[in-house]
Scaffold this motif. Structure first.
Motif, short mmCIF file in Angstrom:
data_model
loop_
_atom_site.label_atom_id
_atom_site.label_comp_id
_atom_site.label_asym_id
_atom_site.label_seq_id
_atom_site.Cartn_x
_atom_site.Cartn_y
_atom_site.Cartn_z
N GLY A 125 0.40 -1.31 0.03
CA GLY A 125 -0.36 0.05 -0.18
C GLY A 125 1.09 1.02 0.23
O GLY A 125 0.40 2.35 -0.07
N GLY A 126 1.74 1.04 -0.06
CA GLY A 126 2.42 1.95 0.01
C GLY A 126 3.14 3.16 1.35
O GLY A 126 3.77 3.94 1.07
N PHE A 127 2.97 2.10 2.97
CA PHE A 127 3.01 2.91 4.05
C PHE A 127 4.51 2.20 4.27
O PHE A 127 4.30 3.06 5.18
N LEU A 128 4.94 1.93 3.53
CA LEU A 128 6.14 1.63 4.72
C LEU A 128 7.73 2.63 3.10
O LEU A 128 8.32 2.10 3.92
N ASP A 129 7.32 2.85 2.83
CA ASP A 129 8.50 4.52 1.27
C ASP A 129 9.13 4.58 2.83
O ASP A 129 8.68 6.00 3.47
N ASN A 130 10.09 4.88 2.23
CA ASN A 130 11.63 5.56 3.10
C ASN A 130 11.24 5.26 4.54
O ASN A 130 12.18 6.12 5.07
N LYS A 131 11.10 4.45 5.04
CA LYS A 131 11.27 3.56 6.20
C LYS A 131 11.57 2.41 6.36
O LYS A 131 11.65 2.22 5.70
N PHE A 132 12.16 2.31 7.50
CA PHE A 132 12.75 1.23 8.02
C PHE A 132 11.59 0.49 8.37
O PHE A 132 11.05 1.11 8.64
N CYS A 133 11.26 -1.38 8.21
CA CYS A 133 11.17 -2.25 8.44
C CYS A 133 11.01 -2.86 9.27
O CYS A 133 12.48 -3.38 8.61
N THR A 134 10.66 -4.23 9.68
CA THR A 134 10.91 -5.95 9.93
C THR A 134 10.02 -6.49 9.27
O THR A 134 8.16 -6.03 9.03
N PHE A 192 10.37 -10.71 1.02
CA PHE A 192 10.00 -9.31 0.83
C PHE A 192 11.59 -8.68 0.19
O PHE A 192 10.03 -7.42 -0.51
N ARG A 193 12.23 -8.62 0.63
CA ARG A 193 13.31 -7.81 -0.71
C ARG A 193 12.25 -8.35 -2.01
O ARG A 193 13.02 -7.20 -2.57
N SER A 194 12.58 -8.70 -2.24
CA SER A 194 12.78 -9.62 -3.70
C SER A 194 11.51 -8.57 -4.52
O SER A 194 10.91 -7.63 -5.84
N PRO A 228 12.61 -4.12 -3.42
CA PRO A 228 14.28 -4.23 -2.52
C PRO A 228 13.99 -2.76 -2.86
O PRO A 228 15.42 -2.32 -2.04
N GLU A 229 13.43 -1.45 -2.81
CA GLU A 229 13.99 0.47 -2.38
C GLU A 229 14.03 0.07 -1.08
O GLU A 229 14.29 1.14 -0.52
N LEU A 230 13.28 -0.90 -0.16
CA LEU A 230 12.59 -0.66 1.53
C LEU A 230 14.09 -1.03 1.81
O LEU A 230 14.55 -1.99 1.33
N LYS A 231 13.66 -0.41 2.96
CA LYS A 231 14.45 -0.88 4.23
C LYS A 231 14.62 -2.06 5.24
O LYS A 231 13.68 -1.34 6.45
#
Length: 317
Positions: free
Chosen positions: A106-115, A124-126, A129-132
């Motif tokens: 949904g785009g709610f983790l853009d430019n944010k760290f997450c787990t 998740f990385r696949s 790939p742009e998320l942290k």
């Protein structure tokens, strides 16, 4: 009295243990708030997709963990719209385990760290790939979004929310009341090595079998390549593409995996285990183990060993 409304989204395949457990735990938290004269009460409600109310004002929206990937891997515009509306109204968005996939889509983790759950990290990385992603973390709090790691990390999420909206003291009392350890820990304490073998590359699979059978012996890429009559470059390239690790990385993870089993299930000394899985330098073994799991071999034994005598008697290492 401050009333903290919490909407728990009971989406298809969501863990019902988490959904209903969160509601019950918030009831216990309210009792503690009353006993400690805290002017906060938690009002947790269960919400199904068909009846999500964008007009309802809530402080926290929780996406619980799930039991399979039928839902969280799909696009869910209705849910994204609800989450966006709640966030615009000032609500905190929170997820546990695979719930992070919903937030990411949904785009709610853009430019944010997450787990998310360590087993889902590669997927998740696949997909994003742009998320942290920090798969070692149990909790990542980015202010307006909180993500929690494992399947049972809804409990960590619970303590985080209670701490944020009441006090750390009440969160600590709640953990004691529920007999749940909320002390510092990381997902890597619990991570297991689950190698990919469903990749269809016959050479890589043969190399995996060779490593599985000989991991405790001195092994070189050159020796494996010669064993299968290919060049080192070809072996390395195909192995990395198929398995996602270099041969040396794979060998290290394999050795540490077997070391963990021996530490957990036997009374063998750490030095003996180090030799048994292929490490002749005990100091190097300790450093690699600590880097991989965030615990020394002795600390790992104390936390996870089924052999209490070994755990209690193991000298500092």
């Amino acid at each position: 009295m401050k009333n903290i409304k919490i909407a728990i989204v009971n989406y298809p395949t969501a863990s019902q243990t988490a959904v209903h457990g969160l509601v019950e735990a918030m009831t216990i938290a309210n009792t503690l708030c009353e006993q400690l004269n805290a002017s906060v009460r938690f009002d947790a409600s269960i919400n199904v997709l068909e009846h999500l109310d964008t007009q309802q004002s809530v402080r926290v929206v929780v996406l619980p963990p799930c039991i399979n990937d039928d839902f969280y891997m799909q696009e869910n515009p209705l849910l994204y719209q609800y989450l966006s509306s709640m966030q615009q109204q000032g609500a905190l968005l929170a997820s546990a385990c695979a719930g992070a996939f919903i937030l990411a889509k949904g785009g709610f983790l853009d430019n944010k760290f997450c787990t998310t759950h360590w087993r889902l990290a590669d997927s998740f990385r696949s997909a994003f790939p742009e998320l942290k992603l920090n798969e070692n973390a149990i909790i990542v709090n980015e202010g307006d979004v909180i993500t929690a790691g494992g399947l049972m990390a809804w409990l960590d999420l619970l303590f985080e929310i209670v701490s944020l909206y009441s006090s750390p003291t009440i969160a600590q009392q709640l953990s004691k009341e529920m007999v749940v350890d909320n002390g510092f820990r990381e997902q890597r304490f619990y991570r297991q090595f689950v190698p990919n073998r469903d990749h269809g590359d016959e050479l890589a699979l043969k190399a995996q079998d060779y490593l599985d059978a000989n991991y405790a012996e001195p092994i070189s890429v050159k020796a494996i390549a010669e064993h299968f009559f290919v060049s080192q470059r070809t072996l390395q390239r195909r192995f990395l593409a198929a398995v996602g690790h270099t041969i040396i990385q794979y060998l290290q993870k394999l050795r540490l995996h077997h070391a963990c089993q021996l530490i957990e299930l036997t009374g063998k000394g750490i030095t003996e285990i180090s030799y048994e899985v292929g490490y002749q330098d005990i100091s190097a073994f300790r450093k690699v183990f600590l880097r991989e799991f965030g615990l020394t071999p002795t600390e790992f034994r104390k936390r996870f060993s089924t052999n209490r005598v070994a755990a209690e008697n193991e000298s500092a290492f």
